[in-house]
Scaffold this motif. Structure first.
Motif, PDB file in Angstrom:
ATOM      1  N   ASP A 141       0.752  -0.940   0.139  1.00  0.00           N
ATOM      2  CA  ASP A 141       0.174  -0.843   0.295  1.00  0.00           C
ATOM      3  C   ASP A 141       0.961   1.249  -0.251  1.00  0.00           C
ATOM      4  O   ASP A 141       1.771   1.518   0.907  1.00  0.00           O
ATOM      5  N   VAL A 142       0.668   2.291  -1.296  1.00  0.00           N
ATOM      6  CA  VAL A 142       1.740   3.298  -1.209  1.00  0.00           C
ATOM      7  C   VAL A 142       0.982   4.858  -1.326  1.00  0.00           C
ATOM      8  O   VAL A 142       1.076   5.149  -1.422  1.00  0.00           O
ATOM      9  N   SER A 143      -0.709   4.328  -0.626  1.00  0.00           N
ATOM     10  CA  SER A 143      -1.066   5.279  -0.008  1.00  0.00           C
ATOM     11  C   SER A 143      -1.096   6.549   0.610  1.00  0.00           C
ATOM     12  O   SER A 143      -0.967   8.019   0.401  1.00  0.00           O
ATOM     13  N   SER A 144      -0.154   6.905   1.384  1.00  0.00           N
ATOM     14  CA  SER A 144       0.922   7.662   2.285  1.00  0.00           C
ATOM     15  C   SER A 144       2.382   8.090   1.771  1.00  0.00           C
ATOM     16  O   SER A 144       2.568   8.906   2.067  1.00  0.00           O
ATOM     17  N   LEU A 145       2.597   7.393   0.617  1.00  0.00           N
ATOM     18  CA  LEU A 145       4.272   8.132   0.040  1.00  0.00           C
ATOM     19  C   LEU A 145       3.164   9.847  -1.334  1.00  0.00           C
ATOM     20  O   LEU A 145       2.452   9.329  -1.850  1.00  0.00           O
ATOM     21  N   GLU A 146       4.070  10.793  -0.247  1.00  0.00           N
ATOM     22  CA  GLU A 146       3.484  12.273  -0.695  1.00  0.00           C
ATOM     23  C   GLU A 146       5.197  12.008  -1.899  1.00  0.00           C
ATOM     24  O   GLU A 146       6.023  11.238  -1.532  1.00  0.00           O
TER      25      GLU A 146
ATOM     26  N   PRO B 256      15.271  -6.283  -0.981  1.00  0.00           N
ATOM     27  CA  PRO B 256      14.704  -5.078   0.504  1.00  0.00           C
ATOM     28  C   PRO B 256      13.915  -4.600  -1.558  1.00  0.00           C
ATOM     29  O   PRO B 256      14.807  -4.464  -2.817  1.00  0.00           O
ATOM     30  N   ILE B 257      13.022  -3.461  -1.572  1.00  0.00           N
ATOM     31  CA  ILE B 257      12.543  -3.098  -2.838  1.00  0.00           C
ATOM     32  C   ILE B 257      12.625  -2.119  -2.420  1.00  0.00           C
ATOM     33  O   ILE B 257      11.190  -1.104  -1.387  1.00  0.00           O
ATOM     34  N   PHE B 258      12.835  -1.100  -3.114  1.00  0.00           N
ATOM     35  CA  PHE B 258      12.626   0.670  -3.116  1.00  0.00           C
ATOM     36  C   PHE B 258      11.187   1.028  -3.719  1.00  0.00           C
ATOM     37  O   PHE B 258      11.620   0.946  -5.021  1.00  0.00           O
ATOM     38  N   ILE B 259      10.664   1.519  -3.329  1.00  0.00           N
ATOM     39  CA  ILE B 259       9.095   2.455  -3.737  1.00  0.00           C
ATOM     40  C   ILE B 259       8.963   3.511  -3.401  1.00  0.00           C
ATOM     41  O   ILE B 259       9.585   4.161  -2.712  1.00  0.00           O
ATOM     42  N   ARG B 260       9.506   5.026  -4.560  1.00  0.00           N
ATOM     43  CA  ARG B 260       9.580   6.797  -4.368  1.00  0.00           C
ATOM     44  C   ARG B 260       8.706   6.650  -5.394  1.00  0.00           C
ATOM     45  O   ARG B 260       8.163   6.531  -6.568  1.00  0.00           O
ATOM     46  N   ASN B 261       7.710   7.366  -4.467  1.00  0.00           N
ATOM     47  CA  ASN B 261       7.347   8.652  -5.641  1.00  0.00           C
ATOM     48  C   ASN B 261       7.787   9.889  -5.860  1.00  0.00           C
ATOM     49  O   ASN B 261       7.954  10.558  -5.012  1.00  0.00           O
ATOM     50  N   ARG B 262       8.425   9.729  -6.625  1.00  0.00           N
ATOM     51  CA  ARG B 262       9.240  10.986  -7.484  1.00  0.00           C
ATOM     52  C   ARG B 262       8.967  12.530  -7.370  1.00  0.00           C
ATOM     53  O   ARG B 262       8.004  12.388  -7.466  1.00  0.00           O
ATOM     54  N   THR B 263       9.242  13.849  -6.865  1.00  0.00           N
ATOM     55  CA  THR B 263       8.896  14.837  -7.118  1.00  0.00           C
ATOM     56  C   THR B 263       9.118  15.196  -8.556  1.00  0.00           C
ATOM     57  O   THR B 263       9.698  14.737  -8.832  1.00  0.00           O
ATOM     58  N   PRO B 264       7.909  16.017  -8.908  1.00  0.00           N
ATOM     59  CA  PRO B 264       8.050  16.735 -10.706  1.00  0.00           C
ATOM     60  C   PRO B 264      10.333  17.036 -10.765  1.00  0.00           C
ATOM     61  O   PRO B 264      10.254  16.786 -12.013  1.00  0.00           O
TER      62      PRO B 264
END
Length: 193
Positions: free
Chosen positions: A59-64, A77-85
């Motif tokens: 669940d990635v709903s909390s990743l801003e 390890p798995i890196f999941i990132r919500n990148r900025t523009p």
């Protein structure tokens, strides 16, 4: 003829009944050994609970934007990132010719796909998401996030530097961070594996 001569010498090179018996006895022994060994080999296969972990949902709903998390999948390890523009633009503007490894290393794409930013991200419309196996391709260390010269990942063990798309830019690592098979099951849940 000597009394220690072989059967094939006495029959002019033709196989004899004794040769046939040696062959069938050997074959029967091999089949017997295999049938005894099979239960021991079969018990080494993974059980159902292990196979169930072949895929996970995160669940990635909390990743801003600008945030990341590390999940564990198959002991890695798995890196999941919500990148900025800004991070996306920096990755898009990196010329492929400047990359150490021009291959996307993305299990979701063809093996020869180029390491463009879109090929390294979750794709069109989801370029902000990046999902990678968090093991340095040099010796398997775990790189630090949002670190290094390119703002991506930095492996302090030997100095490998990855950009915001997980592509190797400097250091001894020969390849980009690998991207596992994954898909979005909803806007906020990623299935890995």
């Amino acid at each position: 003829m000597s009394e220690h001569s072989t059967n094939t010498e006495t029959t002019g090179g033709e196989p004899t009944r004794r040769d046939f018996l040696y062959l069938t006895t050997g074959m029967a022994g091999a089949v017997g050994a295999a049938s005894v060994a099979w239960p021991f080999i079969d018990q080494m296969r993974p059980d159902a609970s292990t196979l169930a972990l072949a895929s996970i949902e995160v669940d990635v709903s909390s990743l801003e934007p600008g945030m990341s998390l590390t999940a564990k999948w198959r002991g890695k390890p798995i890196f999941i990132r919500n990148r900025t523009p800004k991070e996306i633009d920096e990755a898009k503007n990196a010329p492929i010719a400047d990359l150490k490894d021009p291959n996307a290393r993305n299990a979701n794409l063809a093996a020869d796909a180029e390491a463009t930013d879109v090929a390294r991200s979750a794709g069109e419309g989801k370029e902000n998401w990046i999902v990678m196996i968090g093991s340095c391709t040099h010796l398997g260390c775990v790189p630090l996030g949002t670190a290094g010269e390119y703002g991506g990942w930095f492996c302090p063990c030997h100095g490998s530097v990855y950009d915001t798309a997980g592509r190797i830019r400097k250091g001894p690592a020969p390849m980009n961070l690998f991207i596992p098979q994954y898909s979005f099951t909803s806007d906020k849940v990623i299935k890995i594996g």
